[in-house]
Design a protein around this motif. Sequence first.
Motif, short mmCIF file in Angstrom:
data_model
loop_
_atom_site.label_atom_id
_atom_site.label_comp_id
_atom_site.label_asym_id
_atom_site.label_seq_id
_atom_site.Cartn_x
_atom_site.Cartn_y
_atom_site.Cartn_z
N PHE A 207 43.85 41.12 43.69
CA PHE A 207 44.41 39.62 43.93
C PHE A 207 43.26 38.70 43.13
O PHE A 207 43.90 37.74 42.36
N ASN A 208 42.39 39.04 43.19
CA ASN A 208 41.25 38.01 42.31
C ASN A 208 41.20 38.06 40.83
O ASN A 208 40.95 37.18 40.14
N MET A 209 41.94 39.29 40.46
CA MET A 209 42.07 39.42 39.00
C MET A 209 43.03 38.39 38.45
O MET A 209 42.91 37.77 37.41
N LEU A 210 44.05 38.32 39.17
CA LEU A 210 45.36 37.38 38.88
C LEU A 210 44.72 36.03 38.93
O LEU A 210 45.13 35.30 38.09
N GLN A 211 43.86 35.49 39.91
CA GLN A 211 43.39 34.51 40.08
C GLN A 211 42.42 33.98 38.76
O GLN A 211 42.83 32.99 38.16
#
Length: 270
Positions: free
Chosen positions: A169-173
Motif C-alpha cells: 500500500f505504501n509503495m503505491l502511495q
Amino acid sequence: MRLQRNTFWPLIFTGTNIVLFILFFLIPAILGLYYSLTDYKGYAEPNFIGLINYQELFQDKSFYKALGRTFQYVVILVPSVYIMSLSIALLLNSSLAKGTFIAKIIFFLPWTISGIIAGVIWKWLFGENFGFVNFILGKVGIEQIAWFTNSTAAFSVLIFAAIWGGTAFNMLQFIAALKNVPQTLYEAADIDGANFWHKFRYITLPALKPTSFMVILLASIGAMKEFALVQSLTDGGPGTDNMFIVQYIYMTGFDKMRVGYASAVSMVLF
C-alpha cells in the motif's frame, strides 16, 4: 437562504460518514471511557470504582512488557516499511525498468491477504517441524532454527511478515507521488552534472515530504494496533514475550473477563 444551501449539501454528502463515525467510534469511545472507570466484566451491571483500574494498570508489569514490545515493534517496522516501500517505488518508477505492470501486481498481492491468512502462510514457512525454511536449511546442512520457541526469532519472523504485508500500500502511495515530481527538475539536475544520490536527496525526498508523513503516520498507527498477524502467527509467544498491547487488551477483556480493566488499557493506547 444561500448559507443554508451551502450547509445542506455538504451535510447530505458527508451524512453517512458522520453517522458511521458516531455509531462505530464516538459512542464506543465514550462507553470505553465509562467502562474503564468501572469493574465491568462483560455481564451484570458495572460498578463505578473511579481510577482504581488505572492505578492497578500503572503497577502492572505485564502491561509494561506488552507496551514495550509494541514500541519495539513500531520502532523497527516503520522505518523498514518506509525504506522498502520507497525503494521498490523508485525501481518501478525508473524509465529503465521493464515489466512494471506485472511487478506492481506481484508486489501488491500481499495487501489483498488478511492478517490471519498471512500469519498462517508465514507459520507454514517457518514452522519448526514442518516449515519450508527449516526444510531448506536441513537440505543444505545448516542446523534448523527453533523459530517460535525463541522469542527473538519469533519476533524477527513477525517483523518480516509485517514488512511483506505492509509494503504494498505504501509503495503505491510513493509511486503516485513520484509521478507528480516535475521532470524538469531532474533534467536541470542532469545538466548541472548531479548524480543519482544528489537528485534523490535534493529533489525526490523534499518532493515526497507530504507522502512520507502520511506513510509514517499510517504505518505507526497500524503497527501500534497490530493484532491479527500476531495472533495467528505467534499468539503472543513464546509465553508472553511477543504479546503486543492489543493482544493484552483482548486477553484481559475476553479471556479474563475484565472488560473494565481492558477498557483502561484501551484508553491508554488511544
